[in-house]
Design an enzyme around this catalytic site. Structure first.
Site, PDB file in Angstrom:
ATOM      1  N   THR A  48     -15.204 -26.233  16.205  1.00 48.65           N
ATOM      2  CA  THR A  48     -14.458 -25.072  15.727  1.00 48.65           C
ATOM      3  C   THR A  48     -15.429 -23.926  15.492  1.00 48.65           C
ATOM      4  O   THR A  48     -16.539 -24.137  14.975  1.00 48.65           O
ATOM      5  CB  THR A  48     -13.637 -25.376  14.461  1.00 48.65           C
ATOM      6  OG1 THR A  48     -12.965 -24.182  14.029  1.00 48.65           O
ATOM      7  CG2 THR A  48     -14.494 -25.909  13.339  1.00 48.65           C
ATOM      8  N   GLU A  49     -15.033 -22.725  15.909  1.00 48.58           N
ATOM      9  CA  GLU A  49     -15.982 -21.613  15.958  1.00 48.58           C
ATOM     10  C   GLU A  49     -16.442 -21.141  14.591  1.00 48.58           C
ATOM     11  O   GLU A  49     -17.417 -20.389  14.482  1.00 48.58           O
ATOM     12  CB  GLU A  49     -15.392 -20.448  16.748  1.00 48.58           C
ATOM     13  CG  GLU A  49     -14.170 -19.828  16.130  1.00 48.58           C
ATOM     14  CD  GLU A  49     -13.425 -18.958  17.127  1.00 48.58           C
ATOM     15  OE1 GLU A  49     -13.458 -17.739  16.959  1.00 48.58           O
ATOM     16  OE2 GLU A  49     -12.820 -19.508  18.056  1.00 48.58           O
ATOM     17  N   ASN A  50     -15.760 -21.564  13.514  1.00 46.82           N
ATOM     18  CA  ASN A  50     -16.229 -21.174  12.181  1.00 46.82           C
ATOM     19  C   ASN A  50     -17.325 -22.100  11.666  1.00 46.82           C
ATOM     20  O   ASN A  50     -17.743 -21.982  10.518  1.00 46.82           O
ATOM     21  CB  ASN A  50     -15.073 -21.083  11.185  1.00 46.82           C
ATOM     22  CG  ASN A  50     -14.262 -22.355  11.080  1.00 46.82           C
ATOM     23  OD1 ASN A  50     -13.923 -22.963  12.094  1.00 46.82           O
ATOM     24  ND2 ASN A  50     -13.921 -22.748   9.876  1.00 46.82           N
ATOM     25  N   SER A  90     -22.673 -21.438  15.931  1.00 42.24           N
ATOM     26  CA  SER A  90     -21.450 -21.861  16.603  1.00 42.24           C
ATOM     27  C   SER A  90     -21.201 -21.015  17.850  1.00 42.24           C
ATOM     28  O   SER A  90     -20.872 -21.528  18.923  1.00 42.24           O
ATOM     29  CB  SER A  90     -20.259 -21.747  15.643  1.00 42.24           C
ATOM     30  OG  SER A  90     -19.083 -22.189  16.272  1.00 42.24           O
TER      31      SER A  90
END
Length: 223
Positions: A48-50, A90
Site C-alpha cells: 500500500t502506497e502509504n 513506498s
C-alpha cells in the site's frame, strides 16, 4: 439472462489471475475487494502506497486497529512478516519497477491501453493525480477493475480517452462486469465473456471492434 457479474465475483476472478509470489498494489475503491478474495494457498504480498508491505484482508469489526489503514483510509490487517516504511520509500518501490501487479479503477480506458482514472475534468474535481500515475507506469502489469458502462450508459472502453489521462499505453488487462479484455498491439481482445455476453453484443455496447482470445485449445486445433 445473465449479462453481468458482481464486484465480489469480479474481485475473485482478478485474484485468481495474480501469480504466486507477486507483489501487488490495490487501488482505492473497488480494487480493494481483491484483498479479501486472494487464494489462501498462494503467497501474494500486498503493498500500500502509504507505507506498508504485507497487508492482509479487512479486519473483523471488533479487531480494527486505527493505525493500520490502506491508502484509501480503510482498516486493514498486517500479516506475519509485514513491514512499514516512509511514504517516499513506498513511492520508490512503485517508480522503480518493483511491483508485479497493480489493480486500478478507471473512468475510461482506450483501446490502446491509455488509462484515465483520476479526474473527469469537472469543476471541483480532485486537483492532483496522486499515486495513480506512479502505479500505472511503474507496475509490470496493470489490471483495471471497472464496470463496463458508466452511470449514463456510456462505455468506459473508448477509442480515445476524453478525460485527463493518467498513463499512456500502460494497461495490460481490463476486468469488467461484462467481460475481460486484453490490451494487444492490435487493440482490445475479448479474453472471457461473462454470462450470455457475446463479442457482437460487447461491440454494440462499446462501439468498438474486438477479437476473440485464442485459447490453448484453439491453438492446438489450428495446428
Amino acid at each position: 439472462m445473465t449479462t453481468r457479474i458482481s464486484r465480489q465475483e469480479l474481485a475473485a476472478r482478478i485474484a485468481s489471475d495474480i501469480p504466486e509470489g507477486a507483489v501487488v498494489n490495490l487501488g482505492i475503491g473497488a480494487p480493494t475487494l481483491v484483498a479479501d478474495a486472494l487464494p489462501q494457498d498462494k503467497e501474494i504480498i500486498l503493498h500500500t502506497e502509504n507505507g506498508m508491505l504485507g497487508m492482509g484482508p479487512a479486519p473483523a469489526a471488533d479487531h480494527i486497529d486505527p493505525d493500520l489503514i490502506n491508502a484509501g483510509k480503510q482498516a486493514v490487517t498486517a500479516l506475519p512478516g509485514s513491514s512499514y516504511f516512509h511514504h517516499a520509500d513506498s513511492f520508490a518501490m512503485m517508480r522503480g519497477g518493483h511491483l508485479d501487479v497493480c489493480v486500478l479503477g478507471a473512468f475510461q480506458v482506450s483501446e490502446r491501453g491509455d488509462l484515465a482514472n483520476w479526474s473527469t475534468g469537472k469543476p471541483g474535481a480532485i486537483p492532483a493525480v496522486g499515486g495513480a500515475m506512479d502505479l500505472a507506469i511503474g507496475a509490470k502489469s496493470v489490471y483495471v477493475m471497472s464496470d463496463l458502462l458508466a452511470r449514463d450508459g456510456s462505455s468506459k472502453l473508448v477509442s480515445s480517452c476524453t478525460y485527463p489521462v493518467t498513463g499512456v499505453a500502460c494497461v495490460t488487462r481490463i476486468y469488467t462486469d461484462h467481460a475481460i479484455f486484453d490490451v494487444t498491439p492490435d487493440g482490445l481482445t475479448v479474453r472471457e465473456a461473462f454470462g450470455d455476453n457475446t463479442v457482437t453484443q460487447l461491440e454494440e455496447l462499446t462501439g468498438l471492434r474486438f477479437t476473440h482470445h485464442e485459447s490453448p485449445t484453439d491453438q492446438e486445433s489450428a495446428t
